[in-house]
Design a protein around this motif. Sequence first.
Motif, PDB file in Angstrom:
ATOM      1  N   ALA A 101       2.845  11.617   9.779  1.00  0.00           N
ATOM      2  CA  ALA A 101       3.701  10.453  10.064  1.00  0.00           C
ATOM      3  C   ALA A 101       4.747  10.269   8.982  1.00  0.00           C
ATOM      4  O   ALA A 101       5.736   9.548   9.175  1.00  0.00           O
ATOM      5  N   GLY A 102       4.545  10.887   7.849  1.00  0.00           N
ATOM      6  CA  GLY A 102       5.483  10.774   6.735  1.00  0.00           C
ATOM      7  C   GLY A 102       4.768  10.998   5.421  1.00  0.00           C
ATOM      8  O   GLY A 102       3.538  10.885   5.341  1.00  0.00           O
ATOM      9  N   PHE A 103       5.499  11.382   4.391  1.00  0.00           N
ATOM     10  CA  PHE A 103       5.044  11.618   3.026  1.00  0.00           C
ATOM     11  C   PHE A 103       4.226  12.902   2.894  1.00  0.00           C
ATOM     12  O   PHE A 103       4.456  13.688   1.995  1.00  0.00           O
ATOM     13  N   GLY A 104       3.260  13.099   3.793  1.00  0.00           N
ATOM     14  CA  GLY A 104       2.526  14.359   3.777  1.00  0.00           C
ATOM     15  C   GLY A 104       1.171  14.250   3.114  1.00  0.00           C
ATOM     16  O   GLY A 104       0.846  13.267   2.448  1.00  0.00           O
ATOM     17  N   THR A 105       0.381  15.322   3.300  1.00  0.00           N
ATOM     18  CA  THR A 105      -0.964  15.391   2.727  1.00  0.00           C
ATOM     19  C   THR A 105      -0.881  16.134   1.388  1.00  0.00           C
ATOM     20  O   THR A 105      -0.682  15.508   0.347  1.00  0.00           O
ATOM     21  N   ALA A 106      -0.986  17.460   1.416  1.00  0.00           N
ATOM     22  CA  ALA A 106      -0.844  18.226   0.167  1.00  0.00           C
ATOM     23  C   ALA A 106       0.548  17.996  -0.441  1.00  0.00           C
ATOM     24  O   ALA A 106       0.692  17.823  -1.661  1.00  0.00           O
ATOM     25  N   GLN A 166      -1.844  25.674 -12.107  1.00  0.00           N
ATOM     26  CA  GLN A 166      -3.184  25.199 -12.451  1.00  0.00           C
ATOM     27  C   GLN A 166      -3.937  24.722 -11.202  1.00  0.00           C
ATOM     28  O   GLN A 166      -5.151  24.598 -11.211  1.00  0.00           O
ATOM     29  N   TRP A 167      -3.188  24.410 -10.146  1.00  0.00           N
ATOM     30  CA  TRP A 167      -3.806  23.958  -8.892  1.00  0.00           C
ATOM     31  C   TRP A 167      -3.153  24.663  -7.696  1.00  0.00           C
ATOM     32  O   TRP A 167      -1.927  24.819  -7.656  1.00  0.00           O
ATOM     33  N   VAL A 168      -3.981  25.029  -6.724  1.00  0.00           N
ATOM     34  CA  VAL A 168      -3.502  25.326  -5.367  1.00  0.00           C
ATOM     35  C   VAL A 168      -3.816  24.066  -4.555  1.00  0.00           C
ATOM     36  O   VAL A 168      -4.945  23.559  -4.607  1.00  0.00           O
ATOM     37  N   ILE A 169      -2.809  23.551  -3.845  1.00  0.00           N
ATOM     38  CA  ILE A 169      -3.000  22.302  -3.085  1.00  0.00           C
ATOM     39  C   ILE A 169      -2.601  22.565  -1.633  1.00  0.00           C
ATOM     40  O   ILE A 169      -1.450  22.945  -1.359  1.00  0.00           O
ATOM     41  N   VAL A 170      -3.563  22.376  -0.725  1.00  0.00           N
ATOM     42  CA  VAL A 170      -3.304  22.677   0.692  1.00  0.00           C
ATOM     43  C   VAL A 170      -3.748  21.513   1.569  1.00  0.00           C
ATOM     44  O   VAL A 170      -4.505  20.643   1.128  1.00  0.00           O
ATOM     45  N   GLY A 171      -3.306  21.536   2.815  1.00  0.00           N
ATOM     46  CA  GLY A 171      -3.761  20.572   3.809  1.00  0.00           C
ATOM     47  C   GLY A 171      -4.960  21.132   4.555  1.00  0.00           C
ATOM     48  O   GLY A 171      -5.627  22.066   4.084  1.00  0.00           O
ATOM     49  N   MET A 173      -7.456  22.357  -4.282  1.00  0.00           N
ATOM     50  CA  MET A 173      -7.547  21.000  -3.718  1.00  0.00           C
ATOM     51  C   MET A 173      -7.155  21.011  -2.233  1.00  0.00           C
ATOM     52  O   MET A 173      -6.126  21.575  -1.868  1.00  0.00           O
ATOM     53  N   VAL A 174      -7.985  20.372  -1.409  1.00  0.00           N
ATOM     54  CA  VAL A 174      -7.671  20.161   0.018  1.00  0.00           C
ATOM     55  C   VAL A 174      -7.346  18.681   0.203  1.00  0.00           C
ATOM     56  O   VAL A 174      -8.100  17.823  -0.262  1.00  0.00           O
ATOM     57  N   VAL A 175      -6.239  18.401   0.871  1.00  0.00           N
ATOM     58  CA  VAL A 175      -5.812  17.013   1.065  1.00  0.00           C
ATOM     59  C   VAL A 175      -5.646  16.772   2.564  1.00  0.00           C
ATOM     60  O   VAL A 175      -4.848  17.457   3.219  1.00  0.00           O
ATOM     61  N   ALA A 176      -6.393  15.828   3.095  1.00  0.00           N
ATOM     62  CA  ALA A 176      -6.324  15.555   4.550  1.00  0.00           C
ATOM     63  C   ALA A 176      -6.862  14.162   4.837  1.00  0.00           C
ATOM     64  O   ALA A 176      -7.802  13.715   4.170  1.00  0.00           O
ATOM     65  N   PRO A 177      -6.304  13.501   5.847  1.00  0.00           N
ATOM     66  CA  PRO A 177      -6.839  12.185   6.203  1.00  0.00           C
ATOM     67  C   PRO A 177      -8.218  12.323   6.847  1.00  0.00           C
ATOM     68  O   PRO A 177      -8.591  13.412   7.303  1.00  0.00           O
ATOM     69  N   SER A 178      -8.953  11.214   6.929  1.00  0.00           N
ATOM     70  CA  SER A 178     -10.304  11.278   7.511  1.00  0.00           C
ATOM     71  C   SER A 178     -10.266  11.701   8.976  1.00  0.00           C
ATOM     72  O   SER A 178     -11.267  12.175   9.510  1.00  0.00           O
ATOM     73  N   SER A 179      -9.102  11.579   9.630  1.00  0.00           N
ATOM     74  CA  SER A 179      -8.987  12.041  11.026  1.00  0.00           C
ATOM     75  C   SER A 179      -9.087  13.560  11.131  1.00  0.00           C
ATOM     76  O   SER A 179      -9.218  14.095  12.234  1.00  0.00           O
ATOM     77  N   THR A 180      -9.048  14.262  10.006  1.00  0.00           N
ATOM     78  CA  THR A 180      -9.184  15.728  10.000  1.00  0.00           C
ATOM     79  C   THR A 180     -10.640  16.134   9.770  1.00  0.00           C
ATOM     80  O   THR A 180     -10.988  17.308   9.903  1.00  0.00           O
ATOM     81  N   VAL A 181     -11.478  15.172   9.398  1.00  0.00           N
ATOM     82  CA  VAL A 181     -12.893  15.467   9.135  1.00  0.00           C
ATOM     83  C   VAL A 181     -13.657  15.415  10.449  1.00  0.00           C
ATOM     84  O   VAL A 181     -13.542  14.451  11.206  1.00  0.00           O
ATOM     85  N   ASP A 182     -14.411  16.460  10.717  1.00  0.00           N
ATOM     86  CA  ASP A 182     -15.161  16.560  11.968  1.00  0.00           C
ATOM     87  C   ASP A 182     -16.642  16.709  11.644  1.00  0.00           C
ATOM     88  O   ASP A 182     -17.145  17.833  11.502  1.00  0.00           O
ATOM     89  N   MET A 183     -17.337  15.567  11.546  1.00  0.00           N
ATOM     90  CA  MET A 183     -18.749  15.606  11.160  1.00  0.00           C
ATOM     91  C   MET A 183     -19.626  16.161  12.291  1.00  0.00           C
ATOM     92  O   MET A 183     -20.798  16.450  12.074  1.00  0.00           O
ATOM     93  N   ALA A 184     -19.044  16.314  13.496  1.00  0.00           N
ATOM     94  CA  ALA A 184     -19.813  16.888  14.610  1.00  0.00           C
ATOM     95  C   ALA A 184     -19.827  18.412  14.554  1.00  0.00           C
ATOM     96  O   ALA A 184     -20.559  19.066  15.288  1.00  0.00           O
TER      97      ALA A 184
END
Length: 337
Positions: free
Chosen positions: A156-161, A221-226, A257-268
Amino acid sequence: MDYDRYDRVRAVQWQGDHLRLLDQRLLPREERWIDCSHAAEVTRAIRDLVVRGAPAIGIAAAWGVVLAAQQGEALDPALAMLRAARPTAVNLMWALDRMKSRIAAGADAAALAVEAQAIQDEDLAANRHMGELGAALIAPGSGVLTHCNTGSLATAGFGTALGVIRAGVAGGRIDRVYAGETRPWQQGARLTMYELVRDGIPARLIADSAAAHLMKSGEVQWVIVGADRIAANGDTANKIGTYQLAIAARHHGVKFMVVAPSSTVDMATPDGEAIEIEMRDPAELLATAGQRTVVEGAEAWNPVFDVTPAGLIDAIVTERGVIEHPNALAMQAVFGR
Ligand SMILES: CSC[C@H]1O[C@H](OP(=O)(O)O)[C@H](O)[C@@H]1O
């Protein structure tokens, strides 16, 4: 932080009776907008990568449901059609499930529009929060490498990683930014560099195959991904090439580092083995910008995501907090189930 200075692209724009999408297939050469008035057009736009990036396709799909309601279309087939547009990014299914539960509660087109707008607004807020959380993990003076495009175009804007990178640069923690070109679709070369240049953030593009050499040099020093889907044990599906970056990072003592909103987490989904990996047309590999570059008769194999095992990830950043050294227990503590 001054968000207006760093984040100005809005690729998914609701216009009241149609959805306006910035055609990411043409960037950075051309900024052309596509208007969608039917759920089928939104489905096509998602499938053909007019709009891409896990959160952005969820948001677009939610607006697709609003369009179906406005047009008086049957909603169950529209939901099914949108759901089948792409298989790996769980944000798509998550957004459609949210819309489905509003439909089940009797929502009309206007109420569905309120829900779609909430999905979009919550994503922007999550990204800004994750930017602060992720940047706080980075020591001042660091260099970072990112992969694919995880910026305003993908969300929606700004981004994750890329949001963490924006916040890290603004806060004086990140001195050097590198972006991998992300073959074959070149999200890094075409889209991430486009966003960084527009922001005035100095960055250098590398060939994907230069990543391990860059890490060895001590410049990052960091790899940062979505992420497109994070399983219940922390295994993470993301753009093809992410897994090899994580392996190289661990070998060179570079943090991941992985950066993602909780809508990307699939506990199922229990682990990465259970994540469906999208296979795309081999033609994406055999041609560049519509021009065949590989000898006629050659074949190609084109998986567009891979899974990075949780054990190679130093931190998963969501808007709910930071999970260091992710595993099933740590994920459960934050996301339940
Ligand atoms: C924050 S976007 C997540 C994700 O989406 C991208 O895939 P695609 O361009 O195929 O939609 C990529 O994996 C990004 O990391």
